[in-house]
Scaffold this motif. Structure first.
Motif, PDB file in Angstrom:
ATOM      1  N   CYS A 190      44.155 106.535  -9.718  1.00 49.65           N
ATOM      2  CA  CYS A 190      42.805 106.679 -10.277  1.00 49.65           C
ATOM      3  C   CYS A 190      42.669 107.941 -11.122  1.00 49.65           C
ATOM      4  CB  CYS A 190      41.770 106.692  -9.148  1.00 49.65           C
ATOM      5  SG  CYS A 190      41.773 105.211  -8.121  1.00 49.65           S
ATOM      6  N   TYR A 191      43.795 108.558 -11.474  1.00 44.12           N
ATOM      7  CA  TYR A 191      43.735 109.802 -12.247  1.00 44.12           C
ATOM      8  C   TYR A 191      43.057 109.593 -13.595  1.00 44.12           C
ATOM      9  CZ  TYR A 191      45.240 114.154 -14.445  1.00 44.12           C
ATOM     10  OH  TYR A 191      45.256 115.375 -15.083  1.00 44.12           O
ATOM     11  N   HIS A 192      43.313 108.442 -14.223  1.00 44.93           N
ATOM     12  CA  HIS A 192      42.692 108.159 -15.515  1.00 44.93           C
ATOM     13  C   HIS A 192      41.175 108.035 -15.386  1.00 44.93           C
ATOM     14  CE1 HIS A 192      45.393 107.879 -18.862  1.00 44.93           C
ATOM     15  NE2 HIS A 192      46.267 107.154 -18.202  1.00 44.93           N
ATOM     16  N   VAL A 193      40.700 107.622 -14.226  1.00 47.04           N
ATOM     17  CA  VAL A 193      39.262 107.404 -14.029  1.00 47.04           C
ATOM     18  C   VAL A 193      38.542 108.716 -13.735  1.00 47.04           C
ATOM     19  CG1 VAL A 193      37.527 106.199 -12.651  1.00 47.04           C
ATOM     20  CG2 VAL A 193      39.701 105.067 -13.190  1.00 47.04           C
ATOM     21  N   PHE A 194      39.095 109.509 -12.819  1.00 44.64           N
ATOM     22  CA  PHE A 194      38.406 110.714 -12.355  1.00 44.64           C
ATOM     23  C   PHE A 194      38.952 112.005 -12.955  1.00 44.64           C
ATOM     24  CE2 PHE A 194      37.812 107.605  -8.920  1.00 44.64           C
ATOM     25  CZ  PHE A 194      36.434 107.645  -8.790  1.00 44.64           C
ATOM     26  N   GLY A 195      40.122 111.942 -13.558  1.00 49.11           N
ATOM     27  CA  GLY A 195      40.701 113.171 -14.086  1.00 49.11           C
ATOM     28  C   GLY A 195      41.030 114.147 -12.967  1.00 49.11           C
ATOM     29  N   GLU A 196      40.805 115.431 -13.204  1.00 46.86           N
ATOM     30  CA  GLU A 196      41.124 116.453 -12.208  1.00 46.86           C
ATOM     31  C   GLU A 196      40.252 116.344 -10.955  1.00 46.86           C
ATOM     32  OE1 GLU A 196      43.578 118.865 -12.198  1.00 46.86           O
ATOM     33  OE2 GLU A 196      44.339 117.661 -13.863  1.00 46.86           O
ATOM     34  N   ARG A 197      39.118 115.641 -11.073  1.00 43.92           N
ATOM     35  CA  ARG A 197      38.258 115.467  -9.897  1.00 43.92           C
ATOM     36  C   ARG A 197      38.920 114.623  -8.821  1.00 43.92           C
ATOM     37  NH1 ARG A 197      33.073 112.727 -11.330  1.00 43.92           N
ATOM     38  NH2 ARG A 197      34.409 111.639 -12.829  1.00 43.92           N
ATOM     39  N   VAL A 198      39.996 113.916  -9.183  1.00 39.01           N
ATOM     40  CA  VAL A 198      40.658 113.064  -8.205  1.00 39.01           C
ATOM     41  C   VAL A 198      41.289 113.886  -7.086  1.00 39.01           C
ATOM     42  CG1 VAL A 198      43.021 112.959  -9.127  1.00 39.01           C
ATOM     43  CG2 VAL A 198      42.015 110.920  -8.099  1.00 39.01           C
ATOM     44  N   TRP A 199      41.497 115.189  -7.330  1.00 38.43           N
ATOM     45  CA  TRP A 199      42.057 116.048  -6.281  1.00 38.43           C
ATOM     46  C   TRP A 199      40.973 116.572  -5.343  1.00 38.43           C
ATOM     47  CZ3 TRP A 199      46.258 114.083  -7.252  1.00 38.43           C
ATOM     48  CH2 TRP A 199      46.828 114.052  -8.520  1.00 38.43           C
ATOM     49  N   GLY A 200      39.718 116.252  -5.633  1.00 40.16           N
ATOM     50  CA  GLY A 200      38.610 116.648  -4.771  1.00 40.16           C
ATOM     51  C   GLY A 200      38.138 115.487  -3.917  1.00 40.16           C
ATOM     52  N   PHE A 231      56.699 111.586 -20.258  1.00 35.92           N
ATOM     53  CA  PHE A 231      55.422 110.961 -19.960  1.00 35.92           C
ATOM     54  C   PHE A 231      54.773 111.535 -18.704  1.00 35.92           C
ATOM     55  CE2 PHE A 231      57.949 107.356 -21.891  1.00 35.92           C
ATOM     56  CZ  PHE A 231      57.466 107.584 -23.168  1.00 35.92           C
ATOM     57  N   VAL A 232      55.126 112.742 -18.314  1.00 36.52           N
ATOM     58  CA  VAL A 232      54.574 113.338 -17.099  1.00 36.52           C
ATOM     59  C   VAL A 232      53.222 113.972 -17.407  1.00 36.52           C
ATOM     60  CG1 VAL A 232      54.916 115.106 -15.338  1.00 36.52           C
ATOM     61  CG2 VAL A 232      56.845 113.721 -16.117  1.00 36.52           C
ATOM     62  N   TYR A 233      52.250 113.763 -16.515  1.00 36.96           N
ATOM     63  CA  TYR A 233      50.929 114.351 -16.694  1.00 36.96           C
ATOM     64  C   TYR A 233      50.981 115.862 -16.485  1.00 36.96           C
ATOM     65  CZ  TYR A 233      48.550 109.823 -16.650  1.00 36.96           C
ATOM     66  OH  TYR A 233      48.104 108.574 -16.957  1.00 36.96           O
ATOM     67  N   GLU A 234      50.174 116.555 -17.243  1.00 31.88           N
ATOM     68  CA  GLU A 234      49.972 117.979 -17.020  1.00 31.88           C
ATOM     69  C   GLU A 234      48.729 118.153 -16.159  1.00 31.88           C
ATOM     70  OE1 GLU A 234      49.688 119.842 -20.807  1.00 31.88           O
ATOM     71  OE2 GLU A 234      51.834 120.193 -20.964  1.00 31.88           O
ATOM     72  N   THR A 235      48.867 118.764 -15.006  1.00 29.40           N
ATOM     73  CA  THR A 235      47.746 118.980 -14.107  1.00 29.40           C
ATOM     74  C   THR A 235      47.947 120.291 -13.374  1.00 29.40           C
ATOM     75  OG1 THR A 235      46.563 118.137 -12.161  1.00 29.40           O
ATOM     76  CG2 THR A 235      48.899 117.580 -12.351  1.00 29.40           C
ATOM     77  N   ASP A 236      46.847 120.920 -13.028  1.00 31.45           N
ATOM     78  CA  ASP A 236      46.919 122.175 -12.281  1.00 31.45           C
ATOM     79  C   ASP A 236      47.221 121.946 -10.804  1.00 31.45           C
ATOM     80  OD1 ASP A 236      46.315 123.608 -14.570  1.00 31.45           O
ATOM     81  OD2 ASP A 236      44.146 123.482 -14.227  1.00 31.45           O
ATOM     82  N   TYR A 237      47.133 120.695 -10.376  1.00 35.72           N
ATOM     83  CA  TYR A 237      47.352 120.398  -8.960  1.00 35.72           C
ATOM     84  C   TYR A 237      48.843 120.433  -8.640  1.00 35.72           C
ATOM     85  CZ  TYR A 237      47.075 118.006  -4.456  1.00 35.72           C
ATOM     86  OH  TYR A 237      47.173 117.689  -3.127  1.00 35.72           O
TER      87      TYR A 237
END
Length: 303
Positions: free
Chosen positions: A215-225, A26-32
């Motif tokens: 808040c990853y579900h809300v903003f997606g990859e933008r959460v790292w910005g 259940f781990v998210y895949e993210t470029d961060y």
């Protein structure tokens, strides 16, 4: 995202997986990459720009309060009065909603999720865990307000709940009821939800241990910005101001106790010395880590 949790699927119907597969299922895949924005200062690993902006806001607020104490007192008192007069309903309703939500999570199928993965084991014994909850959670506030708050309500020092006459049986019952509401299950539910969000998204989803991860579900990859930076800055500043209040209450309480025991007048210099001591002790405990710092002090505190 690789695969998310489906509460409609029972444990018996779920596909068989090995412990290693369960850890990553259940781990998210993210470029961060965790820590990619961090910089090292004096041996400390801090986030850029959250640390610098948060520290700047805190220092600026503290400096302005010291330079203009009368104006700071006026505006902060006005803000507090406005909040209590206009948003008192929010403070009463929110803990009830959060408590109900916590119960729902606990008794719903989602309550079967183990933080850290299916094969995770507790890192600390139950005694140390409870000790850390109280020592690092409600210790100072509970010691002070656990006795002061019901007396304040009963004598009309804070005003009585529901405006009943002070020093009456009704005032006594409502004074204890209000105190239990403030220090009972409701606040612990708030702590639990925040801790659950941090723990779940960090240990089960593989995201950084910060509020923005929830808040990853809300903003997606933008959460790292910048959306995530603002969320974490708000969390940091709020936490520091909350800790400052706690330390201030603790210093005032300790000063009064020492003055009573040794027969001298409480003074500001002793309060400053106690604040410096408690702050230094807290910083040292953080630098020593959980086992050698927070856990050790909490166990000593709880006996």
């Amino acid at each position: 995202m690789v695969q998310d949790f489906d509460p409609s699927v029972s444990a018996a119907d779920a596909p068989e997986t090995s412990p290693a597969e369960e850890e990553t299922l259940f781990v998210y895949e993210t470029d961060y990459e965790v820590g990619q924005d961090n910089v090292e200062i004096a041996g400390l690993d801090v986030h850029n720009p959250v640390f610098f902006l948060s520290a700047g806001l805190i220092v600026l607020f503290g400096a302005m309060s010291l330079i203009f104490p009368d104006a700071a007192t006026h505006y902060l008192t006005a803000a507090k009065t406005w909040t209590l007069q206009r948003a008192d309903w929010l403070f009463a309703v929110t803990p009830v909603i959060v408590f109900a939500f916590a119960l729902y999570l606990a008794f719903s199928p989602m309550g079967r999720i183990r933080l850290g993965g299916a094969s995770a084991e507790p890192e600390f014994k139950i005694h140390s865990w409870v000790a850390m909850l109280f020592a690092a959670g409600v210790g100072v506030g509970f010691m002070f307000y656990g006795a002061a708050e019901p007396l304040a309500y009963y004598t009309d020092w804070y005003g009585t709940p529901l405006n009943v006459p002070p020093a009456t049986p009704a005032a006594e019952r409502l004074a204890f009821s209000a105190t239990i509401f403030h220090w009972g299950l409701a606040p612990w539910a708030i702590y639990a939800i925040v801790g659950l969000a941090l723990g779940f998204f960090a240990h089960n989803k593989g995201l950084p241990l910060s509020i923005r991860s929830a808040c990853y579900h809300v903003f997606g990859e933008r959460v790292w910005g910048w959306p995530g930076h603002i969320i974490d800055m708000f969390a940091v500043v709020s936490t520091v101001f909350g800790l400052a209040t706690t330390i201030g209450i603790g210093a005032t309480q300790a000063t009064s106790g020492l003055a009573y025991l040794f027969g001298f007048e409480p003074n500001r210099y002793l309060q400053i010395a106690l604040i410096a001591f408690m702050t230094g002790l807290a910083v040292l405990s953080v630098l020593r880590g959980m086992d050698g710092g927070v856990k050790l002090l909490s166990n000593i505190n709880m006996g």
